[in-house]
Design an enzyme around this catalytic site. Structure first.
Site, short mmCIF file in Angstrom:
data_model
loop_
_atom_site.label_atom_id
_atom_site.label_comp_id
_atom_site.label_asym_id
_atom_site.label_seq_id
_atom_site.Cartn_x
_atom_site.Cartn_y
_atom_site.Cartn_z
N HIS A 42 0.59 -1.10 0.11
CA HIS A 42 0.10 0.01 0.10
C HIS A 42 0.79 1.28 0.08
CE1 HIS A 42 0.59 0.86 4.17
NE2 HIS A 42 0.38 -0.79 4.62
N HIS A 77 3.81 1.56 2.60
CA HIS A 77 5.23 1.00 2.13
C HIS A 77 5.80 1.77 1.18
CE1 HIS A 77 2.62 -2.73 3.07
NE2 HIS A 77 3.30 -2.61 4.18
N CYS A 85 2.01 -9.78 20.10
CA CYS A 85 1.22 -9.15 18.90
C CYS A 85 1.49 -9.81 17.62
CB CYS A 85 1.03 -7.63 18.84
SG CYS A 85 0.22 -7.28 17.56
N CYS A 116 2.19 -7.02 14.90
CA CYS A 116 3.29 -6.46 15.06
C CYS A 116 4.68 -7.44 14.87
CB CYS A 116 3.72 -5.79 16.44
SG CYS A 116 2.52 -4.33 16.65
N CYS A 140 -3.32 -3.92 21.62
CA CYS A 140 -2.30 -3.29 20.73
C CYS A 140 -2.83 -2.04 20.26
CB CYS A 140 -1.58 -4.10 19.70
SG CYS A 140 -0.79 -3.48 18.59
N HIS A 170 -2.97 -2.54 16.09
CA HIS A 170 -3.60 -3.63 15.57
C HIS A 170 -4.88 -3.66 16.33
CE1 HIS A 170 0.36 -4.24 14.16
NE2 HIS A 170 -0.14 -4.43 13.09
N LYS A 214 -2.91 4.99 11.31
CA LYS A 214 -1.94 4.80 10.33
C LYS A 214 -2.61 3.97 9.13
CE LYS A 214 2.39 1.90 10.34
NZ LYS A 214 2.34 0.38 10.30
N LYS A 268 -2.59 -2.82 6.36
CA LYS A 268 -3.30 -3.67 6.01
C LYS A 268 -4.04 -4.29 6.97
CE LYS A 268 0.67 -5.07 5.18
NZ LYS A 268 2.27 -5.46 4.77
N1 MSP Z 1 8.99 -6.73 8.42
C1 MSP Z 1 9.02 -5.73 9.17
C2 MSP Z 1 10.51 -5.10 9.01
C3 MSP Z 1 11.60 -5.88 9.09
S1 MSP Z 1 13.01 -4.84 8.66
C4 MSP Z 1 14.38 -5.75 9.19
C5 MSP Z 1 7.83 -4.83 9.01
N2 MSP Z 1 7.25 -4.99 7.91
S2 MSP Z 1 5.88 -4.08 7.33
O1 MSP Z 1 5.57 -4.44 6.28
O2 MSP Z 1 5.15 -3.93 8.52
O3 MSP Z 1 6.44 -2.51 7.19
C6 MSP Z 1 6.86 -1.64 8.17
C7 MSP Z 1 7.36 -0.15 7.35
O4 MSP Z 1 6.54 0.03 6.42
C8 MSP Z 1 7.39 0.80 8.31
O5 MSP Z 1 8.49 0.71 9.45
C9 MSP Z 1 7.50 1.96 7.56
O6 MSP Z 1 8.82 2.05 6.95
C10 MSP Z 1 6.54 1.42 6.17
N3 MSP Z 1 5.16 2.09 6.56
C11 MSP Z 1 4.31 1.13 6.63
N4 MSP Z 1 2.95 1.70 6.74
C12 MSP Z 1 3.32 3.11 6.65
C13 MSP Z 1 2.46 4.19 6.80
N5 MSP Z 1 1.24 4.16 6.91
N6 MSP Z 1 3.15 5.41 6.91
C14 MSP Z 1 4.79 5.37 7.00
N7 MSP Z 1 5.31 4.34 6.69
C15 MSP Z 1 4.63 3.02 6.66
O7 MSP Z 1 7.70 -4.08 9.95
#
Ligand code: MSP
Length: 470
Positions: free
Chosen positions: A21, A24, A129, A132, A146, A149, A296, A299
């Site tokens: 989305h 990311h 969680c 997370c 949490c 979530h 935030k 997903k």
């Molecule tokens: N897989 C772990 C990270 C492991 S790194 C060794 C993870 N994945 S995640 O798919 O949940 O991605 C988290 C990251 O995605 C956040 O830290 C950020 O960089 C980005 N974001 C996901 N949603 C976001 C927003 N709504 N806004 C800003 N950044 C976003 O955690």
């Protein structure tokens, strides 16, 4: 040998429990902008991104979809790769944690940690969680849930292997306080310092295979799989090693992420590096969340918007521009299609687009004559360089657009359509070339078009850059 002229930037690797989305994309686009800027500055850049494919969350998502984990992760990893292509992301590697090379390297590290007695067998009891994929303390929860979530964490009580995180507490505090291991913005550094000062406990780094089978087996005990975070962190190293680039590029110059994962990143990750005698990354930069109605984008919360829709409607460069410009890098900001459309129309189509089309039409008609460019002297490149090195990406754009305003005013004031002044047109065309160069990290496709148009011997008016959207 690591050289001064190298730059290594990473994004978190994304969970493949659901499609990508715009949240990311935000981190990946920011990393892309930073990479491109460093390449422009003549550095040798390595830019890594990828997908985090093991663990309970992904295992459960695959079960729900009626697929094997492998089928499931292959499909979603491809969606991430396609989205990054669509957004013109210039990563040098895309590391998937199900890559056999990565899996072998993780097993080597686990064995090393075990041999050096950083890992021991014990019993672990904590709240967890799954959303997370992180352990929680009571103080992390709001009404027992949490806050991210909105689910009640499960109580885990099982035999596990533990990593002696507590042993690194003082060393980490020292490195963070001294700024040897830099955490930006300052407010996040303070948060992490007080988090570590409240005490780091040893953490479980394994799950029983019967509970989570979708993980890398511990090399010294096949009944356990590796905790997904230990596996995931190592991507930052295997992503380089896979391309034979570790010696040259390690340590990372900057690691980007949002605040949801900063605690683990600023504790477990550097502790693992210290335990294995690796250098620490130089900077960890924490940006804010893109929110929708204050929540935030995520997903798990069901408010995730696919980037494909926006790209089809506004174009790749408009989406990149909007994400970079709309919120101060480091802070939270709301995602609104209305504002995206406004910025597309008012800034890209009107300000930039009109400048380019007016000046190219006039230059085509009357020609240009080389002279000293006094207009360009008003562009504050030193300030832009400083803003870039502080990762103030939105402010870089403010600065460039202030100069675009100035150029538009220059056209109005000098009236080259009446005077046919070739020197004025040279100043404008030359300034537009400089603008295109600076905009390249943000909107590469458009910038390349402009640069080509204004580098030609005879400048010609071309098709308009951005169509207005109602
Ligand atoms: N897989 C772990 C990270 C492991 S790194 C060794 C993870 N994945 S995640 O798919 O949940 O991605 C988290 C990251 O995605 C956040 O830290 C950020 O960089 C980005 N974001 C996901 N949603 C976001 C927003 N709504 N806004 C800003 N950044 C976003 O955690």
């Amino acid at each position: 040998m690591a050289s001064k002229n190298k730059f290594y930037v990473t994004t978190p690797i994304y969970y493949v429990n659901a499609s990508p989305h715009v949240g990311h994309l935000y981190t990946t686009i920011a990393a892309d902008i930073i990479s491109r800027w460093n390449r422009l500055s003549g550095k040798d850049v390595f830019f890594l991104t990828g997908t985090d494919e093991h663990g309970q969350k992904v295992q459960e998502a695959a079960e729900k979809a009626g697929k094997t984990p492998k089928q499931f992760v292959d499909k979603i990893a491809k969606e991430f790769q396609d989205a990054f292509k669509l957004l013109n992301i210039s990563n040098d590697n895309f590391l998937r944690t199900t890559n056999p090379f990565h899996e072998k390297e993780v097993q080597k590290v686990l064995q090393e940690l075990y041999d050096k007695k950083h890992i021991y067998k014990g019993f672990y009891e904590a709240l967890y969680c799954i959303g997370c994929e992180q352990y929680k303390t009571e103080s992390d929860l709001v009404d027992g849930k949490c806050p991210l979530h909105k689910t009640t964490p499960e109580l885990r009580k099982e035999e596990a292997y533990l990593f002696r995180l507590s042993a690194f507490q003082n060393q980490l505090l020292k490195l963070i306080k001294a700024g040897t291991y830099k955490i930006l913005p300052e407010i996040r550094k303070k948060e992490i310092i007080s988090f570590i000062e409240s005490g780091l406990k040893d953490i479980s780094i394994s799950r029983l295979k019967e509970k989570v089978s979708w993980g890398i087996p511990l090399p010294f005990d096949k009944n356990h799989t590796c905790f997904v975070w230990v596996d995931a962190f190592w991507n930052y190293i295997t992503g380089l090693k896979e391309k034979n680039a570790f010696k040259k590029f390690w340590p990372a110059d900057v690691q980007l992420m949002a605040k949801d994962i900063i605690r683990v990143h600023a504790t477990i990750w550097p502790a693992l590096l210290l335990a294995t005698r690796n250098k620490l990354p130089k900077t960890l930069f924490v940006h804010g969340y893109f929110t929708i109605n204050g929540q935030k984008i995520s997903k798990s919360l069901g408010n995730a918007i696919s980037p494909v829709y926006f790209v089809n409607r506004y174009g790749t460069d408009s989406l990149r521009y909007f994400l970079a410009r709309n919120i101060p890098f480091g802070e939270d900001g709301d995602f609104s299609e209305k504002v995206l459309a406004e910025r597309h129309n008012n800034e890209l189509a009107d300000k930039l687009g009109n400048l380019v089309s007016r000046v190219s039409a006039l230059a085509e008609k009357y020609g240009t004559e080389k002279c000293k460019n006094k207009l360009l002297a008003k562009l504050n490149t030193k300030k832009i360089e400083k803003l870039f090195s502080d990762y103030e990406l939105d402010k870089v754009l403010n600065e460039i657009f202030a100069f675009i305003d100035l150029c538009n005013e220059h056209v109005q004031n000098k009236k080259p359509w009446e005077t046919h002044d070739k020197k004025v047109l040279y100043e404008l065309a030359d300034s537009i070339k400089a603008i295109a160069e600076l905009l390249w990290p943000f909107i590469p496709e458009t910038a390349e078009k402009i640069k080509k148009q204004f580098s030609a011997k005879n400048i010609k008016k071309e098709e308009i850059l951005f169509r207005k959207i109602e």
